[in-house]
Scaffold this active site. Structure first.
Site, mmCIF file in Angstrom:
data_model
loop_
_atom_site.group_PDB
_atom_site.id
_atom_site.type_symbol
_atom_site.label_atom_id
_atom_site.label_comp_id
_atom_site.label_asym_id
_atom_site.label_seq_id
_atom_site.Cartn_x
_atom_site.Cartn_y
_atom_site.Cartn_z
ATOM 1 N N SER A 259 -13.400 -56.059 -114.239
ATOM 2 C CA SER A 259 -14.013 -54.736 -114.324
ATOM 3 C C SER A 259 -13.175 -53.649 -113.666
ATOM 4 C CB SER A 259 -15.389 -54.754 -113.645
ATOM 5 O OG SER A 259 -16.260 -55.666 -114.278
ATOM 6 N N HIS B 128 -23.376 -54.500 -112.099
ATOM 7 C CA HIS B 128 -23.221 -55.956 -112.028
ATOM 8 C C HIS B 128 -23.926 -56.554 -110.818
ATOM 9 C CE1 HIS B 128 -20.657 -56.424 -115.487
ATOM 10 N NE2 HIS B 128 -19.861 -55.454 -115.062
#
Length: 493
Positions: free
Chosen positions: A345, A432
């Site tokens: 990410s 997340h």
């Protein structure tokens, strides 16, 4: 001529010819009179009337888009949509006619429509007050449940019914999602629109609940129109060519999206997945079109390297966490050897945050390391400006560079300790970690693109989804503790 066509022509006939020249308005503090916001014009300020005042007026002021007469007729047409004497289908046809007018109206006239929907379709204040008093009096008595039902009904606004009628015709859901997207930027300057925006968000939360969404795989064999939308909506790593998108949709990759039955050809959110035998530490191999295909029968790790929301009008409606869980379930069923599920990410807010907080981080830096930083940048003691300037050389820093060590420690602090309102400040971390992942490791020079350097000096992070510990991680986050790996904790100052 159909009813909807008749309504559309009728509404169109009310509009003044050509586009009205309306100045941009700026907000003011609340006044004793019912004021929306004000705009300075030369040496004087023009006080803008509320929709209630304008509906009761005779003449239009020059800064107003619709005249009082047209405003009253528009309100009448909106009220006709929710007329209790007409059927759901007829109400939908009337809503479609107004939507056809709206699609051709200039922005300032659309804002007048928003104001009518927001201000003129509120709950009945008298009924709400009476229901609340009844409920408070009934607390602790056998009539409490009945009183609660009465209060709930009183709080349901005609605005809810109005928006539901717009959702009846086939293109109505698209219309409402686009309306909210266009509406949201105006909220800061016009608080009178907040009720309409909140009503839309509340309805979307129900209408786009995960129970009504379909998980679909998007592949190279999908319709070209769908693949083109993937290119359009990709928000993490821009798709540069058809070869690029083919690489991401090839047989050794997976891409999944959530779809709604009223927006059948629009992915609401999609995730791109690569397969490996270890956690990925750089985006370059994943985007390399010349890389060899992965043997899916042997892959042990699924890497989620791009997750993109596609509909700004659905902001605040959460279905990303459900997407991850559904995709993990699908992948485990299709590939039993998969044991590790992680992301690669971006850290989009890191560089901006460090530019503002470098001095604070230097104060927290151990004295020995700070002295080494000073020698590395040529200024002792090192100040924030010296270190930030030196970080422009990030791509050339060696493994043992003290600047590299300091930057990684700052990134670890940013991801694992920097909170706002008890939530991680980084938006991707917030997503997340809120889904139950933990911060696994920070990767140096993982995104060499100009965008990656601008966002985070090229750093990327892995969030690990340990399926056995998701609930534990979410609970820890709710207590203000970010779940991180031992590798990350070792980077802390």
């Amino acid at each position: 001529m159909s009813t909807s066509e008749w309504i559309g022509r009728k509404v169109s006939g009310w509009l003044p010819s050509g586009k009205s020249k309306v100045q941009t308005l700026t907000p003011v503090q609340p006044q004793t009179t019912d004021v929306r916001h004000q705009k300075a014009v030369g040496p004087k300020e023009v006080q803008v009337r509320s929709s209630k005042e304008r509906l009761n007026a005779t003449l239009r002021q020059k800064e107003e888009a619709l005249s009082p007469r047209v405003l009253r007729r528009t309100l009448s047409e909106l009220q006709a949509i929710v007329d209790p004497s007409v059927s759901e289908v007829e109400g939908g046809k009337r809503a479609k006619g107004v939507a056809q007018w709206y699609s051709k109206a200039p922005p300032e006239q659309r804002e007048d429509c928003w104001l009518l929907m927001s201000e003129q379709f509120a709950p009945d204040a008298t009924k709400v007050r009476a229901a609340r008093e009844h409920y408070e009096a009934a607390l602790g008595t056998p009539d409490e449940g009945v009183a609660e039902i009465r209060m709930r009904k009183a709080l349901v606004s005609p605005r809810t019914r109005l928006l539901q009628r717009f959702a009846v015709f086939p293109e109505g859901m698209r219309f409402l999602v686009d309306l909210r997207q266009e509406l949201m930027p105006a909220l800061k300057s016009n608080k009178r629109l907040l009720a309409l925006e909140a009503e839309l968000e509340n309805l979307f939360t129900t209408w786009f609940d995960v129970a009504f969404l379909e998980l679909r795989r998007i592949s190279w064999d999908s319709p070209a129109s769908l693949v083109e939308k993937l290119i359009k909506y990709e928000a993490v790593h821009d798709i540069k060519s058809w070869g690029d998108v083919k690489n991401r949709l090839d047989s050794d990759r997976r891409c999944y999206g959530f779809f709604h039955p009223r927006l059948p050809d629009e992915p609401l959110i999609f995730v791109e997945v690569a397969f490996m035998n270890e956690i990925g530490v750089s985006i370059s191999p994943l985007l390399d079109e010349a890389a060899e295909a992965v043997d899916l029968s042997r892959a042990t790790t699924a890497i989620f390297y791009s997750i993109s929301n596609t509909q700004p009008g659905l902001k605040g409606v959460s279905f990303g966490d459900s997407l991850i869980k559904r995709v993990v379930e699908t992948l485990r069923a299709d590939f039993p050897k998969l044991k590790t599920f992680a992301t690669l990410s971006p850290i989009p807010g890191f560089r901006t945050w460090l530019n503002k907080n470098a001095a604070r981080m230097l104060e927290a830096t151990p004295e020995k390391l700070r002295s080494q930083l000073g020698r590395a940048v040529g200024f002792e003691p090192a100040a924030a400006g010296h270190v930030l300037s030196a970080l422009d050389q990030v791509p050339t820093l060696s493994d043992r560079s003290v600047l590299r060590q300091w930057l990684l420690s700052c990134a670890a602090h940013y991801l694992g300790k920097e909170m706002s309102d008890d939530r991680p400040v980084d938006p991707v971390a917030r997503f997340h970690l809120g889904n139950g992942a933990r911060v696994e490791q920070i990767n140096w020079a993982a995104d060499p693109s100009a965008k990656g350097f601008k966002q985070s000096f090229g750093l990327m992070v892995n969030y690990l989804y340990d399926l056995r510990k998701i609930d534990r991680h979410r609970h820890g986050l709710s207590q203000g503790k970010v779940p991180v790996s031992d590798n990350l904790e070792q980077l802390y100052f």
